[in-house]
Structures are given as C-alpha cells and as structure tokens.
Design an enzyme around this catalytic site. Structure first.
Site, PDB file in Angstrom:
ATOM      1  CG  HIS A   1      46.860  17.396  33.039  1.00  0.00           C
ATOM      2  ND1 HIS A   1      46.891  16.475  34.055  1.00  0.00           N
ATOM      3  CD2 HIS A   1      47.827  17.013  32.167  1.00  0.00           C
ATOM      4  CE1 HIS A   1      47.854  15.586  33.800  1.00  0.00           C
ATOM      5  NE2 HIS A   1      48.419  15.890  32.667  1.00  0.00           N
TER       6      HIS A   1
ATOM      7  CE  LYS B   1      47.397  12.382  30.874  1.00  0.00           C
ATOM      8  NZ  LYS B   1      48.671  12.703  30.265  1.00  0.00           N
TER       9      LYS B   1
ATOM     10  CE  LYS C   1      52.462  17.242  24.053  1.00  0.00           C
ATOM     11  NZ  LYS C   1      52.774  17.586  25.432  1.00  0.00           N
TER      12      LYS C   1
HETATM   13  C1  BG6 Z   1      51.359  15.036  30.791  1.00  0.00           C
HETATM   14  C2  BG6 Z   1      51.102  14.921  29.314  1.00  0.00           C
HETATM   15  O1  BG6 Z   1      50.328  14.425  31.515  1.00  0.00           O
HETATM   16  O2  BG6 Z   1      51.448  16.405  31.140  1.00  0.00           O
HETATM   17  C3  BG6 Z   1      52.202  15.588  28.532  1.00  0.00           C
HETATM   18  O3  BG6 Z   1      51.002  13.545  28.943  1.00  0.00           O
HETATM   19  C4  BG6 Z   1      52.384  17.015  28.982  1.00  0.00           C
HETATM   20  O4  BG6 Z   1      51.948  15.548  27.133  1.00  0.00           O
HETATM   21  C5  BG6 Z   1      52.507  17.086  30.500  1.00  0.00           C
HETATM   22  O5  BG6 Z   1      53.549  17.529  28.358  1.00  0.00           O
HETATM   23  C6  BG6 Z   1      52.488  18.530  30.975  1.00  0.00           C
HETATM   24  O6  BG6 Z   1      52.833  18.582  32.343  1.00  0.00           O
HETATM   25  P1  BG6 Z   1      53.552  19.858  32.975  1.00  0.00           P
HETATM   26  O7  BG6 Z   1      53.600  19.567  34.427  1.00  0.00           O
HETATM   27  O8  BG6 Z   1      54.887  19.967  32.309  1.00  0.00           O
HETATM   28  O9  BG6 Z   1      52.668  21.021  32.631  1.00  0.00           O
END
Ligand code: BG6
Length: 484
Positions: free
Chosen positions: A240, A148, A331
C-alpha cells in the site's frame, strides 16, 4: 454535481472463497452497492464457489446476512437486496480435487465477460488456475483477480507469477492493492496531472520533504497468525505505502492507461535507495489497561515482529535526489488517520524579517477519514498591528466541496471490481512491479532477521515509539500530528 454511472456489460463473476471473510465483508457488499447504483447489467451473475456443501438458497441467505452486517443501514433497501440475491449462484468446489468443476463449467455462459476472483490462500492459486483450464472454464478473454499477500519475498512472488503465467497472460491478471481503489489516492493523480499549478514545484528543488502516515487504531486481534509472519513492513509498506510513494514520485505518464502508468511506477520502485539501518525505527505495542499487547494478540510471547514502522527513504533520480520521503504506519495508534503531506521549502528570503517567523506551504492529501485536500498558505493576520503572518488552509474536504455525493463515491473494492469487468488494469499491480517492490524489501527484512533486533515498545493510543521522532528531529524536521 451529476453522478455518472456507466453500466458495464453482462458478466459471470466467480468468487472462489465465496463464503470467506473478504467476500462477505467487502466483495459482495461492494457488488451490491454497484447493483443498487444501477451499474450492474440485467445479465450480471455472481457465482460463489467454496468448499462447504450448501444450496444456492442457503448461500443467498448467508450473503443476505453479510449485507445486513457490513453495509450501512441506509444502503439496506430490502427490495434491492432481494433482487441482488437473485443474481447469486453457488457451487461447491474442491480447489485441489475434482468435485464441482464440471458443474461450474456448465453454469458459465459463452461469449460474455468472465472473471474469477481468487479470494483464497495463495497456495491455491496454482491448483485453481490449472483446473480452470483443464475444465475449460477459462477462455483467452477471461480475467483473474488475486489478492495480497502476493508472495512473502521476491522468490515466492516470482514463483506465484510463474504459476499464473503458465495459464494466463499478464493482460488477464488483476493484482489488487485496494489502496489504488481509494478515491483520494486517485485524486492524487488528478491533482498532480490535471493541474498546471503543482508540476513546476514537484521536485527536490522546491519540496523539502514528503511525509506519509497510515495510522490505525485497530490491533492485530484475530489475524495474529498471519500478521506475525508479516509485520508492518510486509503487510503495509511493501504494497500500500509503496503504491502511494509511486503515485507521488512518478513522472507524468503520457496517457492514463495501464502500460504508461505502470511503467512510470516501476521506475520509481527501481530508483528507491536501500535505507540505512539508522533510518528505520520498528515498534511493537504493549498492553494497556484491559487491552492485550501485541505479543499476546499474536499468540507469540517472544515475537520480534513490528506492528509499527517509520523510515526515511531516498529516491535516486533527477527529480527527487536530496528530498527525503518519511513514512510511518502502525497499529493501535492514537487515531485512524492516513495522509500524505508534501512540505515545500521555505521562501528563499523573508522580506518580513525574523519576527514574521517560519512559514511553509504544505499540501496535505487526506486519505481517510474526512477525505480531502488542503493547501496551507501564508497570509497576513487580519487587523491592525503590522505585518503579522499566519498559515491558513485552503480546504477542499470533499464532503464540503462536493456535497452528499462525495459520500456516495464507490469504495475501493467496488471501483476495482468494476474495473476488472471493464477490463481496465490501470489501477492494478503488474507482475514486475510486485517483484521490484519485494527486491527492495527483502534485504531490509533479512537484516532484521540476521540481527534478531527487537522492536521498540510503544503504548497503545500513542503516536508510536519515541525513537521515531528522532528520524526527523535530527534534520530539524517534525512529524505532523496524528489526529482523527
Ligand atoms: C490491509 C492490511 O491490506 O490493509 C491490514 O492487511 C490493514 O493490516 C488494512 O489494516 C488497512 O486498510 P484500510 O483501507 O483500512 O486503510
């Protein structure tokens, strides 16, 4: 528990962007862990390909540094690192020119699995695909892996799909969404489809609502330029969180195979209602103490991009009509905590009377940290004093239930890369899924752009903007606490 590591067949894996952040942080440490677990065959070879002039020896040195930086200390066995580095080669390549391609073609071995990881900007997908064919690196059995962002709207995603389709068929394209590689995300399917207990209750008749929370403590520091053009909606929800919604809401596929699973996920995306503007709350974190606020970190003082989003979604099908799905992600929130909570309806009648209070069963699937599943059940409070009810969790924190091996489970990237080598696309997104997700996302983002509306501000370390509470309060519901 006995760990079962099934070795894969010999392969050549070429990582375009082999010196980049993702390769150093995730892909190569992930491959090393699989190597150490004994899953890599003696004939495994990894080729880093990038623009810089570098010898293979220098590349190995760089990756050694990355492994030491990004792996846990306990994983850093010097002997294993040394033999793993021996599987690495390096080719300097010009993705848009001619340099390096014939060297790469010579390096690749015939008649073994061949995979190309495009860990580069999407603008290079087309040039890479074209050159792989022109220089006869790509046979009909090779696989490509793309990351992505897969487009930034429907039009760009369609264009990317069309570009890749000129050179590869869908069965060769592995679109990574690393959330699908997370242990608990797959467990969501195991819980739903491996148990008899939940399916009869898994519908609008019995589920009051679903909450999905993906809370992060990190800001956008260092990625401001990318993030400011994406925001939480494009960065997290379109991919996600959409995948999480699909796994919770989909019908049972007839088999756990790529077509059956992905067909069912696609039906969910197509059944998502367009949300009302009043069902969406966007937020942006302010500065606090020494810490910079979002706009400063993003380097855009007038930015209207959201670093937080909460929404109420409806799914128009027989199973879910009338059950809201609430989701939120952001965030610089209070804690890093991701979970899915399926909140069941109240019992139809309380035989214990009003004084017993309100009790509900909640199934919580905790994605990170402290992966596990909890089912909240109502029991009698022990001791004398009549029939007082309390809620207690039936707790299955994986580390407690499964012992130290739970900690040793492959992380998302490890698992997904091994699936590429095995040729299993079940946990990868199909082109039509990605397009359907953008088709749902685009009108929402376009409405914000038209209105020029500013996100609500929230303090770093908080649970997001106050307004997000109202999304649930107006129907008498409450967000679950965000706790580490
Ligand atoms: C990424 C995003 O795909 O996923 C990020 O671009 C985000 O902004 C991250 O922080 C979160 O992934 P995980 O595995 O830490 O929950």
């Amino acid at each position: 528990m006995v760990s079962r590591v099934i070795p894969v067949d010999d392969f050549d894996l070429v990582i375009f962007g082999g010196t980049g952040d993702l390769a150093r942080r995730k892909i190569l440490p992930g491959l090393f862990r699989r190597f150490r677990a004994g899953q890599m065959p003696p004939g495994a070879r990894i080729v880093g390909a990038a623009r810089s002039e570098m010898t293979t020896a220098a590349y190995r040195k760089t990756i050694e540094g990355a492994l030491k930086e990004f792996l846990d200390e306990a994983d850093c066995d010097p002997k294993a690192i040394k033999s793993f580095l021996g599987t690495l080669d390096y080719v300097r390549i010009d993705a848009t020119g001619t340099a390096g391609w014939s060297e790469l073609a010579k390096l690749l071995r015939p008649d073994i699995i061949r995979a190309f990881y495009f860990s580069v900007a999407p603008s290079l997908f087309g040039p890479l695909a074209e050159r792989l064919h022109k220089h006869r690196c790509a046979g009909s059995a090779c696989r490509i892996v793309v990351e992505k962002p897969f487009g930034r709207d429907l039009e760009t995603a369609q264009a990317l799909n069309a570009t890749l389709a000129e050179h590869f068929n869908e069965g060769q394209i592995y679109r990574i969404d690393h959330y699908l590689g997370k242990e608990t995300v797959q467990n969501l399917m195991a819980v739903r489809f491996g148990n008899m207990l939940f399916e009869p209750l898994w519908n609008a008749q019995h589920v009051d609502h679903v909450q999905i929370t993906v809370a992060e403590t990190v800001g956008v520091n260092g990625r401001g330029e990318y993030y400011d053009k994406s925001g939480a909606m494009r960065d997290m929800v379109q991919n996600h969180i959409m995948q999480l919604i699909c796994l919770i809401a989909m019908e049972p596929p007839s088999r756990f195979d790529p077509s059956s699973v992905r067909d069912e996920k696609l039906k969910v995306i197509r059944a998502l209602d367009p949300p009302e503007a009043s069902d969406i709350v966007r937020g942006q974190y302010t500065g606090g103490g020494e810490a910079a606020g979002y706009r400063e970190e993003a380097g855009n003082p007038g930015s209207t991009t959201e670093s937080y989003i909460a929404m109420k979604l409806g799914i128009s099908n027989w199973r879910w009509a009338g059950t809201p799905f609430y989701l939120r992600t952001g965030k610089r929130l209070r804690a890093r905590a991701s979970e899915i909570a399926v909140v069941f309806k109240d019992a139809p009648h309380s035989i214990f009377g009003q004084d017993a209070g309100r009790h509900r069963n909640i199934l919580t699937i905790r994605l990170q940290p402290n992966e596990g599943i909890q089912l909240g059940v109502t029991i009698k409070e022990p001791g004398p004093g009549g029939m007082r009810l309390i809620d207690v969790p039936l707790d299955m924190t994986f580390a407690d239930a499964l012992g130290p091996e739970a900690d040793d489970a492959p992380d998302a990237y490890e698992r997904l890369i091994m699936d590429v080598i095995r040729g299993d696309q079940t946990l990868f997104m199909r082109g039509d899924e990605v397009e359907a997700a953008w088709a749902w996302t685009d009108p929402i983002v376009e409405a914000w752009t038209r209105s020029g509306e500013r996100p609500h501000e929230y303090e770093p370390g908080s649970t997001g903007p106050e307004e997000a509470q109202m999304l649930l309060h107006r129907s008498g519901r409450r967000w679950r606490e965000i706790r580490p």
